[in-house]
Design a protein around this motif. Structure first.
Motif, PDB file in Angstrom:
ATOM      1  N   LYS A   1       0.845  -1.198   0.000  1.00  0.00           N
ATOM      2  CA  LYS A   1       0.000   0.000   0.000  1.00  0.00           C
ATOM      3  C   LYS A   1       0.878   1.246   0.000  1.00  0.00           C
ATOM      4  CE  LYS A   1      -3.947  -2.193   0.638  1.00  0.00           C
ATOM      5  NZ  LYS A   1      -4.377  -2.728   1.878  1.00  0.00           N
ATOM      6  N   ASN A   2       0.378   2.295  -0.613  1.00  0.00           N
ATOM      7  CA  ASN A   2       0.970   3.609  -0.458  1.00  0.00           C
ATOM      8  C   ASN A   2       0.384   4.152   0.840  1.00  0.00           C
ATOM      9  OD1 ASN A   2       1.328   6.437  -0.438  1.00  0.00           O
ATOM     10  ND2 ASN A   2       1.512   6.470  -2.668  1.00  0.00           N
ATOM     11  N   LEU A   3       1.178   4.200   1.879  1.00  0.00           N
ATOM     12  CA  LEU A   3       0.670   4.546   3.204  1.00  0.00           C
ATOM     13  C   LEU A   3      -0.048   5.892   3.208  1.00  0.00           C
ATOM     14  CD1 LEU A   3       3.575   3.369   5.520  1.00  0.00           C
ATOM     15  CD2 LEU A   3       1.532   2.124   4.817  1.00  0.00           C
ATOM     16  N   ASP A   4       0.520   6.868   2.534  1.00  0.00           N
ATOM     17  CA  ASP A   4      -0.064   8.206   2.548  1.00  0.00           C
ATOM     18  C   ASP A   4      -1.396   8.286   1.814  1.00  0.00           C
ATOM     19  OD1 ASP A   4       2.110   9.260   3.996  1.00  0.00           O
ATOM     20  OD2 ASP A   4       3.263   9.456   2.146  1.00  0.00           O
ATOM     21  N   LEU A   5      -1.590   7.440   0.820  1.00  0.00           N
ATOM     22  CA  LEU A   5      -2.820   7.506   0.023  1.00  0.00           C
ATOM     23  C   LEU A   5      -3.841   6.433   0.378  1.00  0.00           C
ATOM     24  CD1 LEU A   5      -1.248   8.170  -3.505  1.00  0.00           C
ATOM     25  CD2 LEU A   5      -2.184   9.847  -1.889  1.00  0.00           C
ATOM     26  N   ASP A   6      -3.387   5.258   0.781  1.00  0.00           N
ATOM     27  CA  ASP A   6      -4.286   4.106   0.927  1.00  0.00           C
ATOM     28  C   ASP A   6      -4.663   3.758   2.372  1.00  0.00           C
ATOM     29  OD1 ASP A   6      -4.071   3.858  -1.825  1.00  0.00           O
ATOM     30  OD2 ASP A   6      -2.446   2.397  -1.702  1.00  0.00           O
ATOM     31  N   VAL A   7      -3.979   4.337   3.353  1.00  0.00           N
ATOM     32  CA  VAL A   7      -4.244   3.995   4.755  1.00  0.00           C
ATOM     33  C   VAL A   7      -4.786   5.244   5.454  1.00  0.00           C
ATOM     34  CG1 VAL A   7      -3.259   3.105   6.897  1.00  0.00           C
ATOM     35  CG2 VAL A   7      -2.382   2.295   4.691  1.00  0.00           C
ATOM     36  N   ALA A   8      -6.020   5.170   5.914  1.00  0.00           N
ATOM     37  CA  ALA A   8      -6.698   6.339   6.502  1.00  0.00           C
ATOM     38  C   ALA A   8      -5.916   6.940   7.672  1.00  0.00           C
ATOM     39  CB  ALA A   8      -8.105   5.954   6.939  1.00  0.00           C
ATOM     40  N   TYR A   9      -5.284   6.118   8.484  1.00  0.00           N
ATOM     41  CA  TYR A   9      -4.521   6.587   9.651  1.00  0.00           C
ATOM     42  C   TYR A   9      -3.464   7.605   9.239  1.00  0.00           C
ATOM     43  CZ  TYR A   9      -1.510   6.249  13.821  1.00  0.00           C
ATOM     44  OH  TYR A   9      -0.760   6.523  14.934  1.00  0.00           O
ATOM     45  N   PHE A  10      -2.856   7.418   8.070  1.00  0.00           N
ATOM     46  CA  PHE A  10      -1.771   8.282   7.631  1.00  0.00           C
ATOM     47  C   PHE A  10      -2.242   9.480   6.801  1.00  0.00           C
ATOM     48  CE2 PHE A  10       0.321   4.205   8.496  1.00  0.00           C
ATOM     49  CZ  PHE A  10       1.207   4.645   9.462  1.00  0.00           C
ATOM     50  N   ALA A  11      -3.539   9.671   6.700  1.00  0.00           N
ATOM     51  CA  ALA A  11      -4.054  10.863   6.030  1.00  0.00           C
ATOM     52  C   ALA A  11      -3.702  12.110   6.841  1.00  0.00           C
ATOM     53  CB  ALA A  11      -5.558  10.757   5.839  1.00  0.00           C
ATOM     54  N   ASP A  12      -3.708  11.981   8.180  1.00  0.00           N
ATOM     55  CA  ASP A  12      -3.415  13.106   9.076  1.00  0.00           C
ATOM     56  C   ASP A  12      -2.119  12.918   9.847  1.00  0.00           C
ATOM     57  OD1 ASP A  12      -5.863  14.298   8.373  1.00  0.00           O
ATOM     58  OD2 ASP A  12      -6.910  13.110   9.872  1.00  0.00           O
ATOM     59  N   THR A  13      -1.418  11.814   9.603  1.00  0.00           N
ATOM     60  CA  THR A  13      -0.185  11.500  10.325  1.00  0.00           C
ATOM     61  C   THR A  13       0.914  11.222   9.313  1.00  0.00           C
ATOM     62  OG1 THR A  13      -1.517  10.471  12.074  1.00  0.00           O
ATOM     63  CG2 THR A  13       0.817   9.940  12.042  1.00  0.00           C
ATOM     64  N   VAL A  14       2.072  11.816   9.526  1.00  0.00           N
ATOM     65  CA  VAL A  14       3.205  11.594   8.624  1.00  0.00           C
ATOM     66  C   VAL A  14       3.646  10.138   8.730  1.00  0.00           C
ATOM     67  CG1 VAL A  14       5.555  12.300   8.051  1.00  0.00           C
ATOM     68  CG2 VAL A  14       3.929  13.983   8.913  1.00  0.00           C
ATOM     69  N   SER A  15       3.869   9.489   7.607  1.00  0.00           N
ATOM     70  CA  SER A  15       4.172   8.047   7.594  1.00  0.00           C
ATOM     71  C   SER A  15       5.659   7.771   7.834  1.00  0.00           C
ATOM     72  CB  SER A  15       3.720   7.422   6.282  1.00  0.00           C
ATOM     73  OG  SER A  15       4.374   8.056   5.194  1.00  0.00           O
ATOM     74  N   THR A  16       6.155   8.203   8.996  1.00  0.00           N
ATOM     75  CA  THR A  16       7.526   7.895   9.392  1.00  0.00           C
ATOM     76  C   THR A  16       7.586   6.481   9.956  1.00  0.00           C
ATOM     77  OG1 THR A  16       7.204   8.717  11.639  1.00  0.00           O
ATOM     78  CG2 THR A  16       7.973  10.313   9.979  1.00  0.00           C
TER      79      THR A  16
END
Length: 77
Positions: free
Chosen positions: A23-38
């Motif tokens: 998955k593209n964390l920034d686009l496909d995972v709702a949790y990372f919509a508002d959280t930087v995917s570090t």
């Protein structure tokens, strides 16, 4: 704590693999919509998801390897 490995595998599949694998964390995972995917935030995400499924007190730490030299350990702090 003793746990059946078949159950642990099922929990890990549900909490980690299904939501994150390929998955593209920034686009496909709702949790990372508002959280930087570090890597640190991925470890927190995994902790929170596993904590919901495992028996109380079963989860001690989550360790995420970004590279051989860059490792994050999260203990729910």
């Amino acid at each position: 704590m003793v746990m059946n490995l078949t159950d642990l595998k099922k929990y890990m599949e549900e909490a980690i693999m299904e939501p994150l694998d390929h998955k593209n964390l920034d686009l496909d995972v709702a949790y990372f919509a508002d959280t930087v995917s570090t890597t640190e935030n991925v470890a927190v995400y995994i902790w929170e998801n596993l904590q919901k499924l495992l028996p109380e007190g079963a989860l001690y730490k989550v360790k995420v390897y970004e590279t051989d030299n860059n490792i994050v350990v999260y203990k729910g702090e």
